[in-house]
Design an enzyme around this catalytic site. Structure first.
Site, PDB file in Angstrom:
ATOM      1  N   HIS A  80      -3.643  -6.115   0.804  1.00  0.00           N
ATOM      2  CA  HIS A  80      -4.120  -4.844   0.245  1.00  0.00           C
ATOM      3  C   HIS A  80      -5.565  -4.959  -0.234  1.00  0.00           C
ATOM      4  O   HIS A  80      -6.030  -6.033  -0.614  1.00  0.00           O
ATOM      5  CB  HIS A  80      -3.175  -4.291  -0.839  1.00  0.00           C
ATOM      6  N   ASN A  84      -0.753  -9.611   0.240  1.00  0.00           N
ATOM      7  CA  ASN A  84      -0.191  -8.842   1.362  1.00  0.00           C
ATOM      8  C   ASN A  84      -1.271  -8.085   2.145  1.00  0.00           C
ATOM      9  O   ASN A  84      -0.964  -7.205   2.939  1.00  0.00           O
ATOM     10  CB  ASN A  84       0.889  -7.871   0.864  1.00  0.00           C
ATOM     11  N   GLU A 125      -1.701  -0.409  -0.333  1.00  0.00           N
ATOM     12  CA  GLU A 125      -0.654  -1.329   0.115  1.00  0.00           C
ATOM     13  C   GLU A 125      -0.431  -1.193   1.628  1.00  0.00           C
ATOM     14  O   GLU A 125      -0.826  -0.186   2.227  1.00  0.00           O
ATOM     15  CB  GLU A 125       0.654  -0.999  -0.626  1.00  0.00           C
ATOM     16  N   ASP A 164      -9.769   1.277  -8.645  1.00  0.00           N
ATOM     17  CA  ASP A 164      -8.390   1.690  -8.926  1.00  0.00           C
ATOM     18  C   ASP A 164      -8.046   1.557 -10.408  1.00  0.00           C
ATOM     19  O   ASP A 164      -8.828   1.008 -11.190  1.00  0.00           O
ATOM     20  CB  ASP A 164      -7.405   0.875  -8.058  1.00  0.00           C
TER      21      ASP A 164
END
Ligand code: GLP
Length: 240
Positions: A137, A135, A142, A67
């Protein structure tokens, strides 16, 4: 999933870097899928040290990163392009043309996604290194991202921006969007090594390993991959 709980971060770094070095020596033209964030830094340090001492050869190795931030200059110290060069690429003999990162500065971001998907077609990772967000990811996928996703633009959640704020001067400087490999791209990797350190990852790790497979916890999809190794220190594993 093969879960390895080791009693220190250092031991995780040593073990995972040994796997990578072995792979590079045995597969001279292999493809390494690489990750950013604080988690893999110790592994990259070990690869650099090994390259210095033993001349492990990366001249035909291809790398492909997960990414990149959108609209952050490539030369900004916190761009993933800068991160990877600073921590790894500048210190090993990988060829610039064999290094692949998505381009978050393209005017036409849809084009940037498409072209990175094309790059992935010819450079499917033999090993994909992953960290995990608090979280759940992976890459920048996400919670809520489709399991069918390929390379796409994502709006970063407030929690993710807060987690990454420590690397920027102020919260306003933290990018709001990123371009990331999709879940489907990640699942196409032949082998996946996910690493997590610290108490603040323990709930995400628990949900990834023991929870149900759901798009609300992107890393839970890894339960469906047939070649995943998870390396944890004791605090990241504390809820298992
Ligand atoms: C970042 C990256 C992820 C990384 C995660 C955890 O936002 N996009 O690839 O795994 O968040 O980062 P860290 O290793 O710093 O905890």
């Amino acid at each position: 999933m093969k879960i390895h709980v080791l009693n220190s971060k250092e031991l995780v770094n040593k073990t995972v870097s040994e796997h990578l070095i072995k792979f590079v020596r045995e597969h001279k033209t292999g493809v390494l899928g690489l990750a950013t964030g604080s988690t893999p830094i110790g592994i990259y340090e070990a690869l650099v040290k090994d390259h210095k001492e033993n001349n492990t050869d990366y001249s035909q190795i291809r790398t492909i990163n997960l990414d990149e931030y959108v609209n952050l200059d490539q030369n900004h110290p916190e761009s993933y392009y800068s991160f990877m060069h600073r921590n790894l690429f500048n210190h090993i003999n990988v060829k610039p043309q064999n290094i692949h990162l998505p381009n978050g500065n393209e005017k036409d971001l849809e084009m940037a996604c498409q072209s990175y998907n094309d790059v992935l077609k010819n450079n499917q990772p033999d090993i994909q290194i992953l960290g995990i967000g608090a979280n759940g990811h992976i890459g920048f996928n996400e919670p809520g991202t489709s399991f069918d996703s390929s390379v796409h633009i994502i709006e970063l959640q407030e929690q993710t921006r807060l987690d990454n704020a420590r690397f920027f001067d102020s919260m306003d400087d933290v990018p709001k969007k990123a371009i990331t490999m999709g879940i489907k791209n990640i699942m196409d990797a032949k082998r996946i090594i996910l690493i997590a350190f610290g108490e603040n990852k323990s709930e995400a790790v628990y949900q990834m390993v023991k929870g149900k497979v759901t798009e609300n916890l992107p890393a839970s999809i890894l339960q469906k991959h047939n070649n995943v190794e998870i390396y944890l220190d004791e605090s990241a594993a504390s809820k298992l």
